[in-house]
Each structure stands twice: as C-alpha cells, then as structure tokens.
Design a protein around this motif. Sequence first.
Motif, PDB file in Angstrom:
ATOM      1  N   THR A 151       0.887  -1.410   0.033  1.00 59.29           N
ATOM      2  CA  THR A 151       0.132  -0.026  -0.110  1.00 59.29           C
ATOM      3  C   THR A 151       0.725   1.173  -0.054  1.00 59.29           C
ATOM      4  N   ALA A 152       2.073   1.318   0.340  1.00 56.26           N
ATOM      5  CA  ALA A 152       2.741   2.293   0.716  1.00 56.26           C
ATOM      6  C   ALA A 152       3.649   2.843  -0.572  1.00 56.26           C
ATOM      7  N   LEU A 153       3.934   1.754  -1.554  1.00 58.81           N
ATOM      8  CA  LEU A 153       4.638   1.909  -2.729  1.00 58.81           C
ATOM      9  C   LEU A 153       4.274   1.260  -4.100  1.00 58.81           C
ATOM     10  N   ALA A 154       4.097   0.034  -3.527  1.00 58.94           N
ATOM     11  CA  ALA A 154       3.899  -0.745  -4.854  1.00 58.94           C
ATOM     12  C   ALA A 154       2.567  -0.449  -5.456  1.00 58.94           C
ATOM     13  N   LEU A 155       1.423  -0.126  -4.944  1.00 53.17           N
ATOM     14  CA  LEU A 155       0.330   0.307  -5.521  1.00 53.17           C
ATOM     15  C   LEU A 155       0.242   1.634  -6.020  1.00 53.17           C
ATOM     16  N   PRO A 156       0.710   2.588  -5.348  1.00 46.66           N
ATOM     17  CA  PRO A 156       0.521   3.814  -5.668  1.00 46.66           C
ATOM     18  C   PRO A 156       1.237   4.371  -6.792  1.00 46.66           C
ATOM     19  N   VAL A 157       2.661   4.013  -6.987  1.00 43.84           N
ATOM     20  CA  VAL A 157       3.422   4.328  -8.012  1.00 43.84           C
ATOM     21  C   VAL A 157       2.910   4.197  -9.317  1.00 43.84           C
ATOM     22  N   PRO A 158       2.632   3.011  -9.674  1.00 43.71           N
ATOM     23  CA  PRO A 158       2.361   2.556 -10.905  1.00 43.71           C
ATOM     24  C   PRO A 158       0.738   3.395 -11.371  1.00 43.71           C
ATOM     25  N   SER A 159       0.119   3.392 -10.157  1.00 43.03           N
ATOM     26  CA  SER A 159      -1.360   3.971 -10.399  1.00 43.03           C
ATOM     27  C   SER A 159      -1.128   5.319 -10.998  1.00 43.03           C
ATOM     28  N   LEU A 160      -0.260   6.056 -10.110  1.00 40.89           N
ATOM     29  CA  LEU A 160      -0.005   7.528 -10.395  1.00 40.89           C
ATOM     30  C   LEU A 160       0.847   7.529 -11.854  1.00 40.89           C
ATOM     31  N   VAL A 161       1.521   6.910 -12.183  1.00 44.63           N
ATOM     32  CA  VAL A 161       2.170   7.089 -13.520  1.00 44.63           C
ATOM     33  C   VAL A 161       1.099   6.897 -14.404  1.00 44.63           C
ATOM     34  N   ILE A 162       0.214   5.852 -14.472  1.00 42.78           N
ATOM     35  CA  ILE A 162      -0.803   5.671 -15.279  1.00 42.78           C
ATOM     36  C   ILE A 162      -1.726   7.071 -15.411  1.00 42.78           C
ATOM     37  N   GLU A 164      -0.912   9.932 -14.936  1.00 42.67           N
ATOM     38  CA  GLU A 164      -0.361  11.327 -15.477  1.00 42.67           C
ATOM     39  C   GLU A 164      -0.305  10.630 -17.010  1.00 42.67           C
ATOM     40  N   LEU A 165      -0.122   9.680 -17.330  1.00 42.24           N
ATOM     41  CA  LEU A 165       0.007   9.230 -18.610  1.00 42.24           C
ATOM     42  C   LEU A 165      -1.335   9.477 -19.286  1.00 42.24           C
ATOM     43  N   LEU A 166      -2.531   9.176 -18.483  1.00 42.75           N
ATOM     44  CA  LEU A 166      -3.667   9.374 -19.179  1.00 42.75           C
ATOM     45  C   LEU A 166      -4.352  11.009 -19.109  1.00 42.75           C
ATOM     46  N   GLY A 167      -3.380  11.660 -18.218  1.00 41.46           N
ATOM     47  CA  GLY A 167      -3.781  13.025 -18.201  1.00 41.46           C
ATOM     48  C   GLY A 167      -4.980  13.403 -17.037  1.00 41.46           C
ATOM     49  N   VAL A 168      -5.015  12.448 -16.146  1.00 43.68           N
ATOM     50  CA  VAL A 168      -6.200  12.608 -15.022  1.00 43.68           C
ATOM     51  C   VAL A 168      -5.737  14.101 -14.437  1.00 43.68           C
ATOM     52  N   PRO A 169      -6.531  14.961 -14.202  1.00 45.50           N
ATOM     53  CA  PRO A 169      -6.431  16.083 -13.616  1.00 45.50           C
ATOM     54  C   PRO A 169      -5.773  16.059 -12.037  1.00 45.50           C
ATOM     55  N   TYR A 170      -4.947  16.842 -11.890  1.00 46.46           N
ATOM     56  CA  TYR A 170      -4.310  16.757 -10.560  1.00 46.46           C
ATOM     57  C   TYR A 170      -5.404  16.501  -9.303  1.00 46.46           C
ATOM     58  N   GLU A 171      -6.216  17.329  -9.193  1.00 44.70           N
ATOM     59  CA  GLU A 171      -7.115  17.379  -8.244  1.00 44.70           C
ATOM     60  C   GLU A 171      -7.806  15.974  -8.130  1.00 44.70           C
ATOM     61  N   ASP A 172      -7.850  15.166  -9.251  1.00 47.13           N
ATOM     62  CA  ASP A 172      -8.629  13.887  -8.990  1.00 47.13           C
ATOM     63  C   ASP A 172      -7.711  12.879  -8.683  1.00 47.13           C
ATOM     64  N   HIS A 173      -6.420  12.964  -8.622  1.00 42.71           N
ATOM     65  CA  HIS A 173      -5.431  11.996  -8.504  1.00 42.71           C
ATOM     66  C   HIS A 173      -5.734  11.119  -7.063  1.00 42.71           C
ATOM     67  N   VAL A 247      -5.795  -1.586 -16.361  1.00 41.43           N
ATOM     68  CA  VAL A 247      -6.011  -3.065 -16.099  1.00 41.43           C
ATOM     69  C   VAL A 247      -4.614  -3.932 -16.455  1.00 41.43           C
ATOM     70  N   GLY A 248      -3.854  -3.201 -17.486  1.00 39.79           N
ATOM     71  CA  GLY A 248      -2.768  -3.973 -18.053  1.00 39.79           C
ATOM     72  C   GLY A 248      -1.502  -3.238 -17.219  1.00 39.79           C
ATOM     73  N   GLY A 249      -1.560  -2.058 -16.611  1.00 39.45           N
ATOM     74  CA  GLY A 249      -0.503  -1.464 -16.164  1.00 39.45           C
ATOM     75  C   GLY A 249      -0.287  -1.422 -14.572  1.00 39.45           C
ATOM     76  N   HIS A 250      -1.642  -1.880 -13.805  1.00 38.81           N
ATOM     77  CA  HIS A 250      -1.462  -1.278 -12.408  1.00 38.81           C
ATOM     78  C   HIS A 250      -1.063  -2.416 -11.639  1.00 38.81           C
ATOM     79  N   GLU A 251      -2.116  -3.486 -11.641  1.00 34.81           N
ATOM     80  CA  GLU A 251      -1.558  -4.654 -10.798  1.00 34.81           C
ATOM     81  C   GLU A 251      -0.376  -5.441 -11.009  1.00 34.81           C
ATOM     82  N   THR A 252      -0.035  -5.474 -12.443  1.00 37.30           N
ATOM     83  CA  THR A 252       0.963  -6.293 -12.927  1.00 37.30           C
ATOM     84  C   THR A 252       2.452  -5.535 -12.505  1.00 37.30           C
ATOM     85  N   THR A 253       2.403  -4.088 -12.649  1.00 35.72           N
ATOM     86  CA  THR A 253       3.589  -3.607 -12.134  1.00 35.72           C
ATOM     87  C   THR A 253       3.460  -3.703 -10.374  1.00 35.72           C
TER      88      THR A 253
END
Lengths: 411, 73
Positions: A151-162, A164-173, A247-253
């Motif tokens: 919860t501290a690192l493995a899940l949030p890092v790839p979630s945030l990377v995706i 930002e890639l998708l362009g989710v506005p900052y306030e929705d992160h 689906v492809g990039g979150h849980e895998t990473t």
Amino acid sequence: MTQSADAVAGTEAPPVRFPLRRTCPFAEPPEYAGLRADAPVSRAALKVNGKPAWLVTRHEHVRQVLGDSRVSSNLKLPGYPHQFHIPEELLAQVRLMMLNMDPPEHTAHRRMLIPEFTARRVRELRPRIQQIVDEHVDAMLAAGGPVDLVTALALPVPSLVICELLGVPYEDHARFEEWSAALMNHDLSPQEYGAAVQALDTYLDQLVTLKENEPGDDLISRFLEKNRTEQVADHTDVVTMARLMLVGGHETTANMIALGVLALLEHPEQMAELRADPALLPNAVEELLRVFSISDAGTARVAVADIEVGDVTIRAGEGILALNNAADHDESVFPDPDTLDIHRKEARSHLAFGYGVHQCIGANLARAELEAVYGTLLRRVPGLRLAAPVEELRFKDDAMVYGVYELPVTW
Amino acid sequence: MTADANGLSLMRVSAERDRCVGSGQCALLSPEVFDQDADGLVTLLSEEPAEELREQVAQAADLCPSRSIRVHD
Ligand code: HEM
Ligand code: SF4
C-alpha cells in the motif's frame, strides 16, 4: 478408424486441471517441468468450467504460438480458454479491448498508441517516475516502519504513473488512486468492489468527454486527435482503452514491485551486489520478471485454423494457454531455471511480457518503474528488511496475475 | 558477404517497418543501431553496424517479437 483423444482418455491419467499452483513463491508450479519434458503440448481441463485447453510449456513453442497469425486473442470466440466465469450475456456485449483484438483491427489500435511508449518517450518519463517514487519513499520513511510496502509504494507508484499518462487532472489523483487500489483489494465485499468498478468506469467516461472538449498534453488527448483523421475508435473504445491501461499496467507492475523486493530481501548477497553496482539493475529487473512471470496464463489464445505445435495438431476452435512462466523456466534456454541470478546473461529472453503482436506495449515503461523503485530502495533504505516471516505472507495463488497481498517491511 | 577495406566481413542489418509492433525492445537493447520514428516504428540508425555490436544486434533480432529484424552476414 483412429479413436479420438476423448475416447481413450479413460485409459490414461486424467488431464491436468488448470491453473496449477505455485507451491514455492520463487518457482514455477512443480508440474511444469514434467510437462515440458514429457508432454510439452498437452491437454488440460480448465478448473472454472471443465472445458479443455492446450497447455504449451516450452519456450520455443510458446514463441511459435504467440507469433502465429492463425491464433486469435478474441475472448468472444467459442473455445477461448477463459479462466474466470463470465456470463454469456455479458460476454456478448463487452467491448473488446485491444488486448483481445486481432489484426488488422488490433494493428490499427496499437499503432495509435505505440508513440506513447517508445524507448525515447519512456526515457523522458524517467525523471518524473523517480520523483513519484521519491515522494512515496519520503512518506514511508517519515511514517516509520513497519509499513506494508504494497500500500505504501507498490500500488500507488504505477497508479500515479498511469494517471499522469492518461492526463487525469491533479485534483482527481487521490480519487483515481483510491478506486484503482480498490480493484486490487480482495478483502472488499462484492458490493464495495462493484461500486469501485462502477465509480472508475464513470470517471474514465467523464475523463474522455473532458478530453474531447478540452484536449491536454496527454495520451487520451493525442489519441482523440489522431482518431479525428484515422477514425479507428468511438467514444466507448477510447474509454475501454483508458481502462486497459489501468488493467494492464497497474496490478502487474505493483505485483512485480512487491515480489521483486521480496526476492531481493531473500537473496541478500545479490541485493548487496546490486547496491554496490547499480549498473547491474537492468539485468536484475529482467531476471526478476523472468523468475516470477506473473502473468503466466495472460497469453491465452484460440486457434482459428489447424496448427502444428511440436508433435501435436491443435485444431481450429481449440483453446491454447501459451504459458509464459513455463517458457521462462525452460532449462534448455535458462539453465538452472529456479535459481535467481541477477547476472544471468540470457535473462532478457524471458516471455513475461508476451511475444508477437500483443507483446506488452508498456514493457519499457514497466522496466523504468521497476528500476526506479528497486534502485531507490537500495540506495535510500539500506536497512530494509521483512517485518513478518516469509511463511506468513499470503500469495495470490488463485489470481490471474501472481503477487503478494501484503509485504510488511521495516528498516 | 561484403567486406571492408581490411577484408573483415561486415554485418548488414535490415528492419521491416510494416511488421514492427513498436515494442521498443531493439531500441532499448541496441540504441546505436535501432531507433523508433515518430510513429514509434523501427528505424535503423546504421545498416552496417560496427563489428563489436554484432552480439547486441543478433540479440535484438532474436528478441524482436514480430521478427522484423534480420542480420545478413
Ligand atoms: C511488470 C509489469 C507488466 C507485465 C508483467 C505485463 C504483462 C503483459 C503481457 C504478458 C501482455 C501480453 C498479453 C497477450 O499476449 O495476450 C501484456 C499486454 C499489454 N500490456 Fe502489459 N504488462 C506489464 C505492465 C504494463 C504497463 C505498465 C502497461 C501500460 C501502462 C501495460 C499495458 C499493456 C497493454 C495495453 C497490453 C496489450 C497490448 C496489445 O494487445 O497489443 N502493461 N502485458
Ligand atoms: S523489437 Fe521489433 S517490434 Fe519492437 S520496435 Fe524493434 S523492430 Fe519493432
């Protein structure tokens, strides 16, 4: 008349029931070695519905199948080897993700996305990935151990990377991360889980509408822009594509982050070597991807014509599981395959990202994330150690993607 | 087989853009020889790479998931 395989089945050992379990978290299911040696292309029955599928276990054959244009990824075709129950009515109406399309439709969709994931683009993303990792390690260190690394690192890092890639506005992160983490939380009730799926789908739908009206500097906006001339996707396809990225990039990473850290902690000499020489990191990442090959049965297909694989003819309409974990433990390619060796020179030949036209489009991005996380922990948290005995860890034995539910660590 | 001024055999590389699926394995592995263009598809930076890159280039050809890369001796 020759008898059909089914007619003689009664006289032979019952077919293997798939999936098979990993008994050791660092090794392939124990049955795979025997299959590779004696029955490299063999019949199995799927646990979920009892239907038959072919298991392909040798490296050479897995590459052959995944590189063959006579196999399909379309999960709507009868014979496709499903591993989870999907009601027929639902299956009929689902929108196919790129993952499940075949050429030429697949080619058109994939070409829209390739520029987002080139080696150069990923190089440009590295500093931002490093920043995200550093912020989460800062928070972890500030909170003090023990913490759950998942919860501290493995899940949030790839979630945030995706995100930002998708362009989710900052306030929705924060909301985005909450929902995407909920999708990996197996302790939720079906209602809570359903609510998270719904919330995320609604959100992605709104996000695509937002980008249609106010394009930004992001993957969705560029996809929409290109689509204006290429016309390959409608609104629902774009929402489906955004969901595929998650689906492809979150849980895998996330799973590779946690399992990789665990493997390094369990191999302290190799961990010390890596700390002393970060240039070894890229090969170590390949080797970790190889030993775990977490998406073993993610490379599922159905034959659309008769194909010969080894001594076997797979008939049109039959399901195939081209098992990448089995391929990645093929002793003819990887000597002593169950041993983690960060120096292994053939590590890169692994098929953990698949092979053929569907080979993971996010592979280089995932590599960059894994290097950033492992590298940062090695450098900044030299005292990192497990805060619970390995025997007590719960592994994702029944999930489509292998992983560990929690990884309590301290330093 | 081609040969350079010293009589050494040269390696020639070709890449088929039409087959390429843009995985970027080649560009990651052997960035002196392979790049990805604006469409993300393979492009060659050198058709006759230096001999010391032979192993790398052969590996890129082997790892390419769409078999788009060929090494001709
Ligand atoms: C360690 C992490 C990852 C692993 C082990 C992994 C594994 C895989 C595998 C095995 C496939 C091929 C499936 C098939 O042949 O049917 C695949 C495809 C795919 N992956 Fe990944 N993946 C990872 C990370 C990512 C990331 C970070 C992203 C994007 C942000 C991503 C997006 C995709 C997409 C979109 C596809 C479908 C490609 C296509 O159909 O052409 N993956 N992945
Ligand atoms: S490795 Fe093959 S498919 Fe991938 S970018 Fe290079 S040529 Fe294209």
